[in-house]
Design a protein around this motif. Structure first.
Motif, PDB file in Angstrom:
ATOM      1  N   PRO B  46      -8.277   3.990  39.843  1.00 46.94           N
ATOM      2  CA  PRO B  46      -9.221   4.192  38.744  1.00 46.94           C
ATOM      3  C   PRO B  46      -9.851   2.888  38.249  1.00 46.94           C
ATOM      4  N   ILE B  47      -9.120   1.797  38.402  1.00 52.57           N
ATOM      5  CA  ILE B  47      -9.700   0.494  38.053  1.00 52.57           C
ATOM      6  C   ILE B  47      -9.510  -0.406  39.264  1.00 52.57           C
ATOM      7  N   ASN B  48     -10.548  -1.062  39.682  1.00 51.65           N
ATOM      8  CA  ASN B  48     -10.461  -1.850  40.914  1.00 51.65           C
ATOM      9  C   ASN B  48      -9.700  -3.138  40.684  1.00 51.65           C
ATOM     10  N   ILE B  89      -9.700 -11.406  26.230  1.00 58.75           N
ATOM     11  CA  ILE B  89     -10.662 -12.508  26.221  1.00 58.75           C
ATOM     12  C   ILE B  89     -11.266 -12.727  27.606  1.00 58.75           C
ATOM     13  N   ALA B  90     -10.385 -12.731  28.624  1.00 59.96           N
ATOM     14  CA  ALA B  90     -10.860 -13.112  29.958  1.00 59.96           C
ATOM     15  C   ALA B  90     -11.797 -12.069  30.530  1.00 59.96           C
ATOM     16  N   LYS B  91     -12.972 -12.445  30.927  1.00 57.49           N
ATOM     17  CA  LYS B  91     -13.948 -11.601  31.597  1.00 57.49           C
ATOM     18  C   LYS B  91     -14.155 -10.267  30.871  1.00 57.49           C
ATOM     19  N   LYS B  92     -14.220 -10.307  29.566  1.00 61.55           N
ATOM     20  CA  LYS B  92     -14.192  -9.023  28.862  1.00 61.55           C
ATOM     21  C   LYS B  92     -15.500  -8.264  28.952  1.00 61.55           C
ATOM     22  N   ASP B  93     -16.493  -8.873  29.586  1.00 58.21           N
ATOM     23  CA  ASP B  93     -17.749  -8.135  29.746  1.00 58.21           C
ATOM     24  C   ASP B  93     -17.910  -7.535  31.117  1.00 58.21           C
ATOM     25  N   SER B  94     -16.934  -7.776  31.964  1.00 61.01           N
ATOM     26  CA  SER B  94     -17.039  -7.177  33.307  1.00 61.01           C
ATOM     27  C   SER B  94     -16.834  -5.682  33.182  1.00 61.01           C
ATOM     28  N   PRO B  95     -17.563  -4.866  33.946  1.00 61.31           N
ATOM     29  CA  PRO B  95     -17.490  -3.404  33.790  1.00 61.31           C
ATOM     30  C   PRO B  95     -16.077  -2.865  33.953  1.00 61.31           C
ATOM     31  N   GLU B  96     -15.306  -3.426  34.927  1.00 62.65           N
ATOM     32  CA  GLU B  96     -13.942  -2.940  35.109  1.00 62.65           C
ATOM     33  C   GLU B  96     -13.094  -3.223  33.875  1.00 62.65           C
ATOM     34  N   ILE B  98     -14.157  -3.535  30.861  1.00 59.51           N
ATOM     35  CA  ILE B  98     -14.584  -2.661  29.768  1.00 59.51           C
ATOM     36  C   ILE B  98     -13.895  -1.313  29.897  1.00 59.51           C
ATOM     37  N   LYS B  99     -13.817  -0.825  31.148  1.00 55.24           N
ATOM     38  CA  LYS B  99     -13.093   0.437  31.392  1.00 55.24           C
ATOM     39  C   LYS B  99     -11.653   0.299  30.928  1.00 55.24           C
ATOM     40  N   TYR B 104      -7.056   1.133  26.819  1.00 57.20           N
ATOM     41  CA  TYR B 104      -6.105   0.568  25.874  1.00 57.20           C
ATOM     42  C   TYR B 104      -6.424   0.995  24.447  1.00 57.20           C
ATOM     43  N   ASN B 105      -7.710   0.906  24.095  1.00 58.22           N
ATOM     44  CA  ASN B 105      -8.077   1.185  22.699  1.00 58.22           C
ATOM     45  C   ASN B 105      -7.939   2.655  22.358  1.00 58.22           C
ATOM     46  N   ASN B 106      -8.263   3.532  23.312  1.00 57.61           N
ATOM     47  CA  ASN B 106      -8.221   4.959  22.999  1.00 57.61           C
ATOM     48  C   ASN B 106      -6.895   5.602  23.343  1.00 57.61           C
TER      49      ASN B 106
END
Lengths: 57, 189, 1024
Positions: B46-48, B89-96, B98-99, B104-106
């Motif tokens: 589900p996450i690469n 923090i690390a690479k937090k804008d990468s699409p993976e 974000i997924k 985690y948040n939900n």
């Protein structure tokens, strides 16, 4: 004619074998459906044991 | 008449029967190898997540994430919170990522596709193997080079026993390695 | 063509169909002889047809569907693996965590350690730091884990609608009840509780009374020590009945007191008593049991006399008289009317044993203790106290610790007043605070009827019960393992209770419910409301008294970690004996006619609160081995007099109320008496309890008997029907000649006396067994080799080990019908052998489990090699190889193998054990077996494997002392010992090589690895 019969029998036999082999075991087993899961949550206020007797746990 | 019948059997029926039996057995055996021991199974996750990047390039130790492998029977897939240790923090804008953050948040369950699975009646114990000095790669293959994790070894009883019996050859990097136990209760309680 | 010669006027028309016919074509005429035209029956010409026949078309249709199905399914799919989103720090998947807490099964409040896996509690054991239980708990505590995962638990509040109960919302229910409480006016609010041992719970009740001053609290236990305590206060003033130093008593005289089997100090009594059944330091005590029914204490006594409870007073006085005559004690009371020899003649008591008793009491002054049963009348207790005082046995009273009563139990009179008030309509609200008064209160109170006059009846309970069936509101409460609490049972320490799992359902802690009502604001409830209250109470009231060097928070966490907190309160000591109490000792009359009935609490279900626990229902009665039912225990002679036999149903009439109950002929029961255990016959109490046994509380009264538990002069009527009582062990017919003494002849039970042993420690090895040749070559066991020893001196047959094994190994409950067919799945059983006469037998007990024989007869006969032997000495049972031949069980001489005839989990009680919540109960390290496989004791191989894994982690090899089996952990007396037979440094080694050790069925040469240590009875040498 004979050749056709031979290959049709052979082919159907192979189909049968491949079907039973490749189908996932889920179809044939009685794995219980735990969809109605009970939510198990540890009580965060509980204090766990570090030592029992003189043995570290 | 008899000669002709026997002749017919030997020249026609027998070879055909043998051929059919042999061919179906051989093809099924090899075609089903994947199902029987799952070697080569490399599913999409589900996450690469790339082990090559994290374990290989960045050299994060296996046990940083797979925490329980030294203490318990299970190696334990890391909690999403472990990923968030860096990835808040690390690479937090990468699409993976974000997924991942969404999971985690939900509180959504992150269902990884399971690759290494031994049947329920075999109770495999990771910590014993790890504590004897066996490296992760010996069984799980070159994880540090895998973009997607796949099953590299068959985890049939035959393959476990072959390593238990030939531990000297299969694990040359351990000094004074003993033969692994071969009795039933080791795994089949 | 027919000849119509008669028809000349109308010549028949000549019909023809073709020219060939008309002109009689030759070819045509020839063809007419054939029915079918040429070529009609030729095979069809398939060359012109489509190559696909209908059959083939359908075959191809099916095959292509199969291929499509194959292509669409992912045959390599192994499912998913789901990690935590946020892993709690304490959890390591695959490793257990332990939490200290307190058991709330009864008022003993023993300390427990809860073993959890991935946040689920799966096993309860004792807390080794608890000064009373010292790492042990009783079988109810062990089995109580099932109560948490009981599918019959209430999941939400209920409100009474018409004749049934409807689901309701907490807020609504709270509002309705608060309304009822605040508009009570001049009427009373009654809260009915069990014995209260929690100081904080008591504070909540006090706060409730402050808020609602019309409240009165009534505490009730159906089986209690009130008579004993009252007698003590009359004798010694203000103090409470002391704890007894059983371990220092050389002689114990039990007067119908089952102190080893029932009663709230059972765990401590057993532990202390068996310290003096010690074959290592050769200290032995002598137990005299003068009792009515054959109880657990009686089974383990050295000398036993049978006496009805109503004769006990005369007995004690007669003993006092005898000792006064011998000048052993002073002539403080006039007991001359009681003659021991006359009593012996009247009631068939053995003069020899009575002489031994009197002699022992004389010789062991200050080192003996006489103990009377809770159910005996007050005069017996006063006489016993006097006798103990005169003999100086008060040395054995524990003066360092004494009982603390957080709140006294209410007297029966107080309850009577409550009932009267209820009947008069003067009680507005009744709250059943986790109690079941409809079932447990005496029948003459007619409590159920009185409830009808109460407007608001609220029951707080986990599972529905008889009282909730008559309530307006039923509120589900937390289970023990979801709840907070504390307890103070005696001086010297407090114990704490912490929850290990968040509530599974929409339940609330019972104290929290009260706090919400005190608050009045129904929206004020939060889950932590009682936790905060508890911490506040500790911080303000309890912690300051403890003089702790720590600040409160670290103290609190340490307290929760340990489960026990030492306190400085000291015992009040014991005052002097008040000799004026002797005025109470008068001559008592003994009714000689009629049958005496004794009501006793069940060994497995106690007062009935555990009736929905399948493991306990299926746990065989320690003496009779009856499962799933209670019965009227009766002696062989009395059975003959009443012409009843086993399974006959009789009607017992006491005080104009009747009880129909089946008979069980109990060897060793006194004549003209019946003992009935209560806790059965429950209704509306869960699906497991339904239909089990008979409600003996219908003849439980507050008056009209010698005591609430003993009734004289009952009428017995034999009814025509029978009821099948299921016994989990076949009973031998005593009269069959070849069955007599079979266990002795075969060497299954080997016993001796203490004297024999002290004279010749090797007396057991007299018999030489012929060692048979073996087919197999000997196997060298060089490393760790597991073995077990069971000390039959310490084994009391209490079945604790049995329940622990069931919990640890996921043993299914099979139900009454299956137990009747011998299909109970218990891996460990306790065999009970009688020897001697049927009226007065001696009892021998033997726990029997897989012996893990070196030359196991089961291993050589398995056709699929499913059972083999491991290099560390275990007999391995591999479930996935087993095909269910059952040859192994056939060959086993000990019959310890159990076969899964069904997957009992889906057959018992409509698949009760397959509900999703029940699955949480299972131990994840042990396979859950399905139909068709054989199973047996594995010497807790999962614990051995875990210990081995931990040892590897620490860089060493496994030692014998690393592993304790579940049965060993649970056994209160430490009768079971387990370890490495090759390690001479271990404690276990001494047991294995002890001179009293023997193997069962040794002559079969199967070389078992369970050593039994022969039982020594402390009787005098002239008897056997």
């Amino acid at each position: 004619m004979e050749r056709k019969k031979f290959f049709s029998v052979f082919g159907l036999g192979m189909m049968g074998i491949l079907f039973t082999r490749f189908s996932s075991l889920k179809l044939f087993s009685k794995i219980p459906n735990n969809k109605k899961k009970i939510k198990v949550k540890i009580n965060p206020l509980a204090v766990k044991r570090q030592k029992i007797g003189n043995k570290n746990v | 008449m008899k000669a002709s019948l026997l002749d017919y059997i030997l020249r026609n029926r027998l070879p055909v029967t043998i051929f059919v039996a042999a061919a179906s057995f051989i093809i099924t055996f090899f075609a089903s190898r994947a199902e029987r021991d799952g070697v080569g199974y490399t599913p999409d996750q589900p996450i690469n997540y790339s082990h090559r990047l994290h374990a290989g390039e960045m050299q994060i130790d296996c046990q940083y994430c797979h925490v329980a492998v030294e203490k318990s029977r299970y190696a334990m897939v890391p909690a999403v919170a472990t990923c968030m240790n860096c990835h808040t923090i690390a690479k937090k804008d990468s699409p993976e990522i974000i997924k991942l953050t969404e999971y985690y948040n939900n509180g959504k369950t992150l269902k990884w596709k399971r690759i290494h699975k031994v049947p329920d009646y075999a109770y495999f114990n990771h910590s014993v193997h790890v504590n004897k000095g066996i490296e992760c790669e010996s069984c799980h293959g070159e994880i540090k080079q895998m973009e997607k994790v796949g099953q590299m070894n068959s985890f049939t009883m035959r393959s476990c026993l072959s390593c238990h019996r030939n531990s000297h050859e299969r694990l040359p990097y351990i000094d004074d390695v003993q033969r692994g136990p071969e009795y039933c209760y080791t795994c089949h309680r | 063509m027919s000849d119509h010669k008669n028809d000349i006027q109308n010549p028949a028309p000549n019909y023809w169909r073709s020219f060939e016919e008309l002109y009689s074509d030759q070819k045509f005429l020839a063809e007419k002889n054939n029915e079918f035209k040429e070529g009609a029956s030729d095979a069809p010409n398939t060359d012109k047809m489509s190559p696909i026949s209908r059959r083939k078309f359908l075959a191809l249709l099916g095959a292509s569907a199969a291929v499509a199905g194959t292509a669409c399914s992912d045959y390599q799919d192994k499912g998913e693996i789901v990690p935590y989103n946020n892993k709690p720090e304490e959890i390591t998947i695959g490793k257990a965590n332990y939490y200290a807490s307190t058991c709330t099964g009864c008022s003993s409040a023993c300390g427990i350690l809860i073993k959890t896996r991935e946040g689920r509690p799966i096993k309860i054991d004792g807390n080794p730091d608890h000064p009373v239980s010292k790492g042990k708990i009783c079988s109810q505590g062990q089995a109580s884990i099932m109560g948490l995962y009981d599918p019959d638990r209430l999941k939400s509040p209920k409100r009474k609608i018409g004749n049934g109960l409807d689901d309701a919302d907490w807020q609504e229910v709270d509002k309705e009840i608060v309304l009822a409480l605040s508009t009570i006016g001049s009427r009373e609010i009654a809260i009915i509780t069990k014995e209260i041992v929690s100081p904080t719970q008591n504070e909540v009740l006090k706060d409730f009374i402050k808020e609602y001053p019309a409240t009165k609290v009534y505490s009730f236990e159906q089986f209690n020590e009130s008579i004993r305590k009252n007698a003590w206060q009359k004798c010694y003033g203000s103090s409470d009945f002391p704890f007894i130093k059983w371990n220092e008593a050389e002689v114990v005289v039990s007067l119908d007191a089952d102190f080893l089997g029932t009663g709230s100090h059972r765990v401590e009594n057993t532990r202390l008593f068996t310290e003096r059944k010690n074959i290592m330091n050769k200290k032995f005590n002598r137990l005299y049991s003068i009792e009515s029914n054959l109880s657990l204490t009686g089974m383990n006594s050295d000398y036993r006399l049978m006496l009805r409870p109503d004769v006990q007073y005369s007995f004690v006085m007669a003993v006092i008289n005898e000792l006064q005559k011998k000048n052993v004690i002073t002539n403080s009371v006039n007991a001359s009317a009681f003659s021991l020899s006359k009593l012996a003649g009247d009631f068939g008591l053995s003069e020899k044993i009575l002489n031994h008793l009197v002699n022992d009491l004389s010789k062991k002054k200050g080192k003996a203790i006489i103990y009377a049963g809770d159910h005996l009348p007050e005069n017996v207790h006063i006489a016993v106290n006097l006798l103990n005082e005169e003999l100086g046995n008060s040395e054995l009273y524990d003066t360092e610790h004494s009982t603390v009563n957080v709140r006294n139990l209410s007297s029966l009179n107080e309850f009577k007043n409550l009932i009267d008030k209820m009947k008069a309509g003067n009680v507005g609200v009744v709250i059943h605070f986790d109690t079941n008064p409809v079932y447990n209160l005496p029948a003459d109170f007619n409590y159920a009827e009185a409830l009808q006059n109460v407007d608001e009846v609220v029951t707080l309970t986990e599972v529905e019960n008889e009282s909730s069936g008559l309530s307006n509101h039923v509120l589900p409460i937390h289970n023990n393992f979801e709840a907070w609490g504390d307890s103070k049972t005696r001086t010297g320490f407090y114990a704490l209770q912490q929850p290990v799992i968040a509530p599974l359902y929409s339940t609330r802690q019972k104290e929290s419910i009260l706090l919400t009502w005190i608050n009045g604001d129904t929206t004020s409830y939060k889950e932590t409301i009682f936790h905060e209250y508890l911490m506040a109470n500790w911080e303000n009231s309890i912690y300051p008294t403890l003089n702790s060097k720590l600040a409160f928070n670290p103290f609190w966490y340490g307290a929760l970690h340990d489960g026990v907190v030492r306190s400085n309160d000291i015992s009040n000591g014991i005052e002097d004996f008040n000799y004026s109490v002797i005025m109470e000792l008068k001559n008592a009359q003994v009714k000689s006619d009629g049958i005496t009935i004794q009501i006793k609490e069940s060994y497995s279900l106690r007062d009935g609160r555990f009736a929905n626990n399948g493991w306990l229902q299926e746990s065989p009665h320690p003496v009779s081995k009856v499962t799933w039912d209670n019965y009227a225990a009766i002696s062989t002679t009395t059975a003959k007099q009443l012409s009843v036999k086993n399974d006959d149903v009789i009607e017992i009439t006491v005080n104009n109320r009747t009880l129909e109950i089946p008979v069980f002929v109990q060897p060793g029961h006194v004549d003209n008496s019946i003992t009935i255990e209560t806790g059965y016959g429950r209704t509306n109490s869960g699906s497991v309890a339904e239909g089990a046994g008979f409600n003996a509380n219908t003849i439980f009264f507050s008056t009209g008997g010698l005591t609430p538990w003993v009734y004289e002069g009952a009428a017995i009527k034999k009814l025509s029907r029978t009821y099948n009582l299921v016994v989990a062990q076949t009973i031998y017919d005593f009269t069959e000649k070849d069955k007599k003494d079979l266990p002795q002849k075969r060497g299954i039970i080997r016993e001796g006396t203490v004297e024999q042993y002290l004279n010749n420690p090797h007396f057991l090895n007299g018999k030489e067994h012929k060692v048979l040749e073996s087919v197999n070559p000997p196997v060298p066991y060089d490393g760790v080799k597991w073995g077990m020893s069971i000390d039959l001196n310490k084994c009391l047959g209490c079945s604790e080990c049995f329940i622990a094994c069931n919990v640890e190994n996921n043993i299914p409950v099979v139900g009454k019908e299956e137990v009747d067919k011998g299909r109970e799945m218990h891996w460990l059983r306790i065999d009970r052998y009688y020897s001697g006469s049927a009226e007065d037998p001696k009892v021998s007990l033997q726990p029997m489990l897989c012996q893990h024989c070196d030359q196991a007869p089961c291993e050589v006969v398995c056709p699929v090699v499913a059972t083999t032997h491991s290099p560390d000495g275990l007999n391995q049972m591999i479930y996935n190889r087993c095909v269910g031949t059952r040859y192994c069980s056939n060959n086993c001489p000990y019959k310890v193998r159990r076969f899964n005839f069904f997957n009992f989990r889906d057959s018992f009680n409509d698949g009760y054990q397959e509900s999703p919540v029940f699955a949480l109960l299972h131990n994840p390290e042990v396979t859950v077996r399905s139909r068709g496989v054989m199973e047996k004791c594995t010497f807790c191989v999962q614990r051995i494997a875990e210990a081995r894994s931990d040892a590897t982690r620490e860089g060493r090899t496994i030692k014998g002392s690393d592993v304790t089996t579940a049965c060993q952990d649970a056994c209160v007396t430490n009768a079971i010992n387990f370890g490495d037979i090759n390690d001479a440094n271990e404690e276990f080694y001494k047991y294995r090589n002890h001179e009293l050790g023997y193997y069962v069925l040794e002559e079969l040469n199967v070389i078992p690895n369970v050593t039994y240590l022969a039982k020594l009875r402390n009787t005098h040498s002239e008897e056997a």
